[in-house]
Scaffold this motif. Structure first.
Motif, PDB file in Angstrom:
ATOM      1  N   PHE A 171      25.274  -1.004  25.461  1.00 55.71           N
ATOM      2  CA  PHE A 171      23.854  -0.920  25.100  1.00 55.71           C
ATOM      3  C   PHE A 171      23.307  -2.331  24.946  1.00 55.71           C
ATOM      4  O   PHE A 171      22.305  -2.714  25.550  1.00 55.71           O
ATOM      5  CB  PHE A 171      23.685  -0.125  23.810  1.00 55.71           C
ATOM      6  N   HIS A 172      23.961  -3.110  24.125  1.00 58.58           N
ATOM      7  CA  HIS A 172      23.649  -4.523  23.995  1.00 58.58           C
ATOM      8  C   HIS A 172      24.943  -5.169  23.553  1.00 58.58           C
ATOM      9  O   HIS A 172      25.662  -4.619  22.723  1.00 58.58           O
ATOM     10  CB  HIS A 172      22.541  -4.737  22.962  1.00 58.58           C
ATOM     11  N   GLN A 173      25.188  -6.334  24.096  1.00 56.50           N
ATOM     12  CA  GLN A 173      26.461  -7.007  23.855  1.00 56.50           C
ATOM     13  C   GLN A 173      26.818  -7.046  22.370  1.00 56.50           C
ATOM     14  O   GLN A 173      27.956  -6.844  21.988  1.00 56.50           O
ATOM     15  CB  GLN A 173      26.344  -8.414  24.418  1.00 56.50           C
ATOM     16  N   LYS A 174      25.804  -7.288  21.533  1.00 59.58           N
ATOM     17  CA  LYS A 174      26.093  -7.424  20.106  1.00 59.58           C
ATOM     18  C   LYS A 174      25.949  -6.106  19.356  1.00 59.58           C
ATOM     19  O   LYS A 174      26.239  -6.043  18.171  1.00 59.58           O
ATOM     20  CB  LYS A 174      25.140  -8.437  19.474  1.00 59.58           C
ATOM     21  N   LEU A 175      25.450  -5.090  20.037  1.00 60.89           N
ATOM     22  CA  LEU A 175      25.191  -3.838  19.324  1.00 60.89           C
ATOM     23  C   LEU A 175      26.028  -2.676  19.853  1.00 60.89           C
ATOM     24  O   LEU A 175      25.718  -1.519  19.609  1.00 60.89           O
ATOM     25  CB  LEU A 175      23.693  -3.487  19.392  1.00 60.89           C
ATOM     26  N   GLY A 176      27.069  -3.015  20.587  1.00 58.73           N
ATOM     27  CA  GLY A 176      28.018  -1.993  20.975  1.00 58.73           C
ATOM     28  C   GLY A 176      27.595  -1.166  22.180  1.00 58.73           C
ATOM     29  O   GLY A 176      26.632  -1.485  22.874  1.00 58.73           O
ATOM     30  N   SER A 177      28.324  -0.067  22.387  1.00 60.64           N
ATOM     31  CA  SER A 177      28.113   0.768  23.562  1.00 60.64           C
ATOM     32  C   SER A 177      27.025   1.799  23.301  1.00 60.64           C
ATOM     33  O   SER A 177      26.601   2.003  22.155  1.00 60.64           O
ATOM     34  CB  SER A 177      29.409   1.485  23.913  1.00 60.64           C
ATOM     35  N   GLN A 178      26.605   2.452  24.368  1.00 61.45           N
ATOM     36  CA  GLN A 178      25.635   3.540  24.235  1.00 61.45           C
ATOM     37  C   GLN A 178      26.212   4.642  23.348  1.00 61.45           C
ATOM     38  O   GLN A 178      25.497   5.220  22.539  1.00 61.45           O
ATOM     39  CB  GLN A 178      25.297   4.131  25.614  1.00 61.45           C
ATOM     40  N   ALA A 179      27.499   4.915  23.527  1.00 61.59           N
ATOM     41  CA  ALA A 179      28.113   5.985  22.745  1.00 61.59           C
ATOM     42  C   ALA A 179      28.057   5.645  21.258  1.00 61.59           C
ATOM     43  O   ALA A 179      27.765   6.511  20.419  1.00 61.59           O
ATOM     44  CB  ALA A 179      29.555   6.195  23.191  1.00 61.59           C
ATOM     45  N   ALA A 204      21.217  17.519  18.391  1.00 63.26           N
ATOM     46  CA  ALA A 204      20.177  17.095  19.325  1.00 63.26           C
ATOM     47  C   ALA A 204      20.300  15.601  19.626  1.00 63.26           C
ATOM     48  O   ALA A 204      20.104  15.167  20.763  1.00 63.26           O
ATOM     49  CB  ALA A 204      18.801  17.405  18.746  1.00 63.26           C
ATOM     50  N   ALA A 205      20.629  14.818  18.610  1.00 61.89           N
ATOM     51  CA  ALA A 205      20.769  13.376  18.829  1.00 61.89           C
ATOM     52  C   ALA A 205      21.932  13.090  19.773  1.00 61.89           C
ATOM     53  O   ALA A 205      21.861  12.192  20.613  1.00 61.89           O
ATOM     54  CB  ALA A 205      20.974  12.662  17.496  1.00 61.89           C
ATOM     55  N   LYS A 206      22.992  13.873  19.640  1.00 64.45           N
ATOM     56  CA  LYS A 206      24.143  13.663  20.527  1.00 64.45           C
ATOM     57  C   LYS A 206      23.810  14.054  21.969  1.00 64.45           C
ATOM     58  O   LYS A 206      24.333  13.480  22.915  1.00 64.45           O
ATOM     59  CB  LYS A 206      25.344  14.473  20.032  1.00 64.45           C
ATOM     60  N   VAL A 207      22.946  15.038  22.096  1.00 64.57           N
ATOM     61  CA  VAL A 207      22.585  15.540  23.421  1.00 64.57           C
ATOM     62  C   VAL A 207      21.520  14.664  24.081  1.00 64.57           C
ATOM     63  O   VAL A 207      21.487  14.489  25.297  1.00 64.57           O
ATOM     64  CB  VAL A 207      22.079  17.002  23.303  1.00 64.57           C
ATOM     65  N   ALA A 208      20.666  14.080  23.228  1.00 66.35           N
ATOM     66  CA  ALA A 208      19.423  13.486  23.725  1.00 66.35           C
ATOM     67  C   ALA A 208      19.612  12.422  24.813  1.00 66.35           C
ATOM     68  O   ALA A 208      18.783  12.300  25.706  1.00 66.35           O
ATOM     69  CB  ALA A 208      18.630  12.899  22.561  1.00 66.35           C
ATOM     70  N   LYS A 209      20.690  11.665  24.738  1.00 69.65           N
ATOM     71  CA  LYS A 209      20.852  10.586  25.709  1.00 69.65           C
ATOM     72  C   LYS A 209      21.999  10.830  26.690  1.00 69.65           C
ATOM     73  O   LYS A 209      22.356   9.941  27.468  1.00 69.65           O
ATOM     74  CB  LYS A 209      21.046   9.248  24.976  1.00 69.65           C
ATOM     75  N   ALA A 210      22.551  12.039  26.649  1.00 67.30           N
ATOM     76  CA  ALA A 210      23.686  12.341  27.532  1.00 67.30           C
ATOM     77  C   ALA A 210      23.292  12.210  28.999  1.00 67.30           C
ATOM     78  O   ALA A 210      24.098  11.817  29.840  1.00 67.30           O
ATOM     79  CB  ALA A 210      24.195  13.750  27.249  1.00 67.30           C
ATOM     80  N   ASP A 211      22.013  12.507  29.301  1.00 67.31           N
ATOM     81  CA  ASP A 211      21.615  12.480  30.713  1.00 67.31           C
ATOM     82  C   ASP A 211      21.644  11.068  31.300  1.00 67.31           C
ATOM     83  O   ASP A 211      21.572  10.900  32.518  1.00 67.31           O
ATOM     84  CB  ASP A 211      20.243  13.137  30.917  1.00 67.31           C
ATOM     85  N   LEU A 212      21.768  10.056  30.452  1.00 68.42           N
ATOM     86  CA  LEU A 212      21.868   8.686  30.994  1.00 68.42           C
ATOM     87  C   LEU A 212      23.112   8.554  31.860  1.00 68.42           C
ATOM     88  O   LEU A 212      23.208   7.642  32.678  1.00 68.42           O
ATOM     89  CB  LEU A 212      21.918   7.661  29.852  1.00 68.42           C
TER      90      LEU A 212
END
Lengths: 308, 752
Positions: free
Chosen positions: B356-364, B391-399
């Motif tokens: 997600f961002h080098q300093k802020l970890g992965s998308q997961a 819903a939060a876990k699902v919301a970005k799965a389509d990425l």
């Protein structure tokens, strides 16, 4: 209006005849694996420096990640680009280009040709330019670019570059829906051959090879070797190479550039093998770009690339 | 009077730049003309794919003569001073005037500049405009060094009046101005002459160019809607696309085609996006079926076959594109169909390794943070915590889906479809799309509770994360769209009337953000680092490794325990980024409420109370305060508040003490002073009670009751009494007025 071409090769031949008649040197493909016609030194290196240049050629190009085992009607891991580079770009380059479309049988009264903004950039070559993708009836048939920078060097004068995606263009002109069904030679030839007769098997083999079989550790090793060799060849300490006749150093811009091309293709294969993470990806691209820049730096010191 | 026609004819100008460029041309040329004394009556600018055009009317043929007076040195000044004045004015000594001045006789220079012919001023302005044109991106071409958006070929520059027309001579890098231009690239080859703007517009039309972009857009929309109407269908409105296609054709010709039946079951968003982004087609909907069934494309030529070949080509290209989309759609859906949350989680698996961002970890990791936060927020917005978390876990799965990889703009939309396909509850599916909202100032905010929880969690995680690593927006730079995120939080909270304390959410259970912030704060505050090292007797080089150790596992080794202790105490000296983030939200709130006529200084006055992280409450307070200030009582009390503040400040500075003790009614002299004591004693608890009840109108009313006693006090009572006891008591009384009023807002922030 010229009569309609009947085969893939006829389109290719007509383009060469056309650009030859416009005064371009008709070159042959470069004999290394490249991702696009731009990689040919006749474009990358010759776009540098002040000397005038005009060349056109077909370039077999490889994009390992685009392999679809010969099944996708439009995607291939090995395909052809037609490339034109003229330096300085002539004021009537758009008209010359449209002339080439006429030459392959596109009637501008019937077809809708558009120049749609598309800024071209090659991160691996440290190159960018402004121009368009050219649309014919909504389909992109060419890339039209005024080079502004190559290998980190400002282009002075500016070259005009035209790149035609040959399969797509030919499929359109010939009215073919699946690339493998496209007549390669004349359909009424004694032995008619389709694109598929020639390339279906190779697409299958190479797709499998690129995605699954290419040996990763070897690719990594070869990448490192090519990178090191490119740098070594250009280093005056490690490779003094004094010409005995003139006592001047022979700058090996072209041999070094070959190594840069190889590194780029090895990177593409590694990418297709799926072993490069997004962060590493940027780092690899930067490494290839560093080589391209070194080669460009070297080329502008040579006779073909230097001022006067 | 004369009229000017200017045209800059080039190779195809990117559609997105045309409108701005026409306006820039008008501004650059007219500004320069006016600067040089050449006025005009009216200006109009136009753009087509190949030209920028400017028409100016009512220009004088010459600029007026001007005279400028400049005062010089005294006539008896030293020679070098006089010579310097002559050089600067370009005059000779005998041309100077001598005038009497207060200090004696002084030289005056009157510099007369004769008017210049309009053509000269125009030529200069045109060259200036061409050479300084603010293209977002420009280029060189051929052997030249001139920059333009694409190669520039012709400059038409014609000045005309009743007597006739003449070319204004301009030459820029070998391009010489003239009176010839060209029409449509394919339908009217060859150059032609133009004499003035009307002639130009008419001849362009005859040469198949519609000069006015609005007319082109109008034609396109008119023809497209007519064609759709004839079939009982409707064109999906898309103003951005309309402007773009109007910039891609000089002679727009509208054609309508059918979408292959095998693609009609794709989600309408997929059809629309694919057609819009890749082909620049409009979507045509059949209101009876609700489906997108046809497309409209805009060609640049009128073909003798009525566009049959063009349409055939476009349909082929579309079919190829949609085959890809169909493949992605079917593949993605097959993976999740009927699998419930497990299917979606499997789809999201690759996000483990997407940074997600080098300093802020992965998308997961980010998704896990959002899920925790959404769960926390859920009760406040009336959502079920379990559903919000899911819903939060699902919301970005389509990425991680093939479709979104190919069409990033379909993020969220595909998530909704895939969640439905997986068989998840409808609120969960809806949140996938809605949690990205609002996408812009005119976009609606989410309103379904589960969507609201996820939307807030998503945006708050963005803000805290980037605040933690000190990547805040500065000036025009806001690469992570944090202003939009902040505005999204504000609008979502206010428009849904959600009572929520934001500050506690800013760090919630989130070690990563906190540690990121701590380390970046420490990296900046080098002295802190050094002082800690000095206290511990360790080398500065060892600091990071020691810190990392405690950050990781807080081991009980004594030196590390001491370092942890020091970190905590020293950290207190560094401003809390959460407060900074709240200030940022307050600033965005000012922008957000500006259109509603809410004053930024009133927001500031209420925000300055501190702890104002419940936006609904804050805005209620602000509205009441602003209404109060608009009343006569309010305006008067504000004046009194300021007067009290000024007196106290001045006297405190004079005496070097603070007058903040409680004043004693024992020392009250006279009815007015005693009444003020009484009024304050009554107002203070009344205001406090109203505030506790969140009844800001009542609080303002309670405060308004102070007006008469305060006015009377200032009227009748001398604060700086000779008796020091009385004086001190009265100064403290003024402070008391301030304190009582400051229960409601920190009025010092009010401007004016």
């Amino acid at each position: 209006m010229p009569d309609q071409p009947r085969s893939f090769q006829e389109i290719l031949l007509r383009l060469s005849a056309y650009w030859g008649a416009q005064g371009c040197a008709i070159l042959q493909p470069y004999d290394l694996e490249v991702g696009a016609g731009t990689f040919h030194p006749a474009t990358t290196l010759r776009a540098l420096g002040p000397k005038a240049w005009a060349a056109a050629y077909v370039q077999p190009s490889r994009r390992p990640t685009d392999g679809r085992y010969g099944e996708n009607p439009n995607r291939l891991q090995h395909y052809y680009q037609y490339q034109v580079l003229i330096k300085p770009s002539p004021p009537n380059l758009q008209d010359l280009y449209l002339g080439s479309l006429r030459a392959i049988g596109i009637d501008m009264a019937l077809h809708d040709i558009r120049f749609v903004e598309d800024d071209w950039e090659s991160p691996t070559l440290g190159a960018w330019g402004l121009g368009w993708e050219v649309w014919c009836d909504g389909m992109e048939v060419s890339q039209f670019t005024y080079f502004q920078q190559v290998g980190g060097h400002d282009c002075r004068p500016v070259s005009g570059e035209l790149t035609y995606g040959l399969e797509r263009l030919a499929m359109y002109v010939l009215g073919i829906d699946h690339v493998m069904e496209m007549p390669f030679n004349d359909p009424s030839a004694p032995i008619p051959l389709t694109y598929g007769d020639i390339f279906r098997q190779t697409e299958e083999e190479y797709s499998r090879h690129n995605f699954d079989a290419a040996e990763v550790s070897m690719l990594l090793r070869h990448f490192e070797d090519a990178e090191a060799e490119c740098a070594r060849l250009l280093d005056p300490e490690l490779n003094p190479a004094i010409d005995p006749k003139t006592a001047k150093r022979i700058v090996m811009a072209h041999p070094a550039y070959d190594q840069c091309i190889k590194a780029s293709h090895l990177f593409n294969l590694l990418d297709a093998r799926g072993v490069i993470s997004p962060t590493e990806r940027q780092a690899y691209i930067a490494r290839v770009r560093a080589l391209a820049k070194k080669c460009a730096d070297a080329f502008v010191q040579t006779e073909a690339g230097a001022a006067a | 009077m004369a009229d000017l026609l200017l045209e800059l004819f080039s190779e195809e100008i990117p559609a997105r730049m045309q409108a701005r460029a026409a306006e820039d041309l008008r501004r650059l040329v007219t500004d320069r003309l006016v600067e040089n004394g050449l006025t005009y009556a009216a200006a109009a600018a136009f753009a087509t794919p190949r030209r920028l055009a400017l028409s100016l009317t009512g220009l004088p043929k010459v600029t007026p003569d001007t005279a400028e007076e400049r005062k010089g040195p005294r006539t008896d000044a030293p020679q070098p001073a006089i010579e310097g004045f002559l050089r600067s004015t370009g005059l000779t000594l005998d041309a100077l005037e001598r005038r009497a001045d207060k200090k004696g006789e002084v030289f005056f220079a009157v510099i007369r500049r004769p008017g210049r012919p309009a053509s000269e001023v125009i030529a200069e302005a045109v060259e200036h405009a061409v050479r300084n044109f603010p293209w977002p991106k420009s280029m060189r071409w051929g052997p030249g060094s001139l920059r333009w958006v694409r190669p520039l070929h012709r400059i038409v520059c014609v000045l005309s009046d009743e007597a006739g027309a003449s070319v204004v001579p301009v030459e820029i890098d070998g391009i010489r101005s003239g009176d010839q231009t060209e029409g449509h690239r394919f339908m009217a080859r060859g150059p032609f002459r133009v004499a003035h703007f009307d002639d130009y517009a008419a001849k362009l039309a005859a040469h198949r160019v519609v000069l006015d972009p609005e007319e082109r857009a109008h034609r396109i929309w008119h023809d497209a809607t007519q064609m759709a109407f004839a079939l009982g269908m409707e064109v999906v409105e898309d103003k951005g696309l309309l402007a773009e296609v109007a910039g891609l054709a000089e002679w727009p010709v509208v054609l309508m085609g059918e979408i292959g039946a095998e693609f009609l079951d794709l989600p309408p968003e997929v059809l629309q996006t694919s057609m819009r982004e890749h082909q620049k087609f409009f979507s045509v909907r059949n209101p009876k079926t609700g489906r997108i069934e046809r497309f409209v494309t805009v060609a640049n030529i009128e073909a003798p076959d009525g566009g049959a070949a063009i349409l055939k080509g476009n349909r082929r290209v579309l079919a190829a594109r949609l085959s890809d989309a169909k493949f992605f759609w079917e593949n993605d859906r097959r993976k999740v169909a009927g699998q419930g949350i497990a299917g979606i989680e499997a789809m999201a698996k690759p996000l483990d390794s997407v940074v997600f961002h080098q300093k802020l970890g992965s998308q997961a990791e980010r998704i896990a943070r959002i899920a925790a936060l959404a769960r926390e927020i859920a009760p406040a917005v009336g959502a079920d915590p379990d559903l919000a978390e899911q819903a939060a876990k699902v919301a970005k799965a389509d990425l991680a889906s093939a479709m979104v990889y190919e069409f990033p703009e379909l993020q969220g939309v595909m998530g909704k479809y895939y969640a439905r396909a997986a068989g998840l509850p409808e609120p969960v599916a809806n949140a996938a799309e809605a949690h990205y909202r609002p996408l812009g100032p005119s976009d609606a905010v989410p309103s379904e509770p589960v969507s609201v929880a996820v939307a807030l969690a998503d945006k708050i995680d963005m803000l805290t994360g980037f605040w933690a690593i000190d990547e805040k927006p500065t000036g025009s730079k806001d690469p992570f769209a944090l202003r939009r995120a902040a505005l999204g939080v504000i609008r979502t909270v206010l428009e849904n009337d959600i009572r929520l304390r934001i500050k506690p959410l800013l760090t919630l259970g989130d070690d990563l953000h906190y540690l990121q912030w701590a380390s970046s704060a420490f990296a900046k505050v080098d002295e802190v680092r050094r002082s800690i090292c000095a206290e511990l007797g360790i080398e500065v080089e060892d600091f990071d490794s020691a810190k990392r150790l405690i950050e990781k596992n807080f081991r009980s080794d004594r030196r590390e325990a001491r370092l942890a202790d020091l970190l905590n105490t020293k950290m207190a000296d560094i401003p809390d980024p959460r407060d900074d983030l709240l200030t940022f939200l307050a600033d965005r709130l000012k922008v957000a409420l500006r259109d509603q006529g809410i004053r930024h200084d009133v927001i500031q006055a209420c925000f300055d109370l501190g702890g104002q992280d419940d936006l609904v409450l804050l805005v209620n307070r602000v509205r009441a305060a602003q209404e109060f200030l608009a009343t006569e009582d309010g305006a008067n009390l504000l004046t009194a508040y300021r007067r009290a503040s000024n007196i106290v400040r001045i006297e405190e500075e004079k005496d070097g003490v603070e007058y903040s003790m409680p004043p004693d009614p024992m020392f009250a002299e006279g009815a007015e002073e005693a009444a003020l004591f009484e009024a304050l004693d009554a107002a203070e608890p009344a205001i406090a009670a109203a505030l506790r009840a969140e009844d800001f109108t009542a609080a303002m009313a309670a405060m308004a009751r102070l007006r008469l006693p305060v006015d009377a006090f200032f009227d009748k009572v001398t604060v700086n009494a000779p008796n020091q006891i009385l004086r001190r008591n009265r100064l403290c009384l003024l402070t008391r007025i301030r304190q009582v009023m400051r229960q409601v807002a920190v009025w010092d922030a009010i401007e004016g």
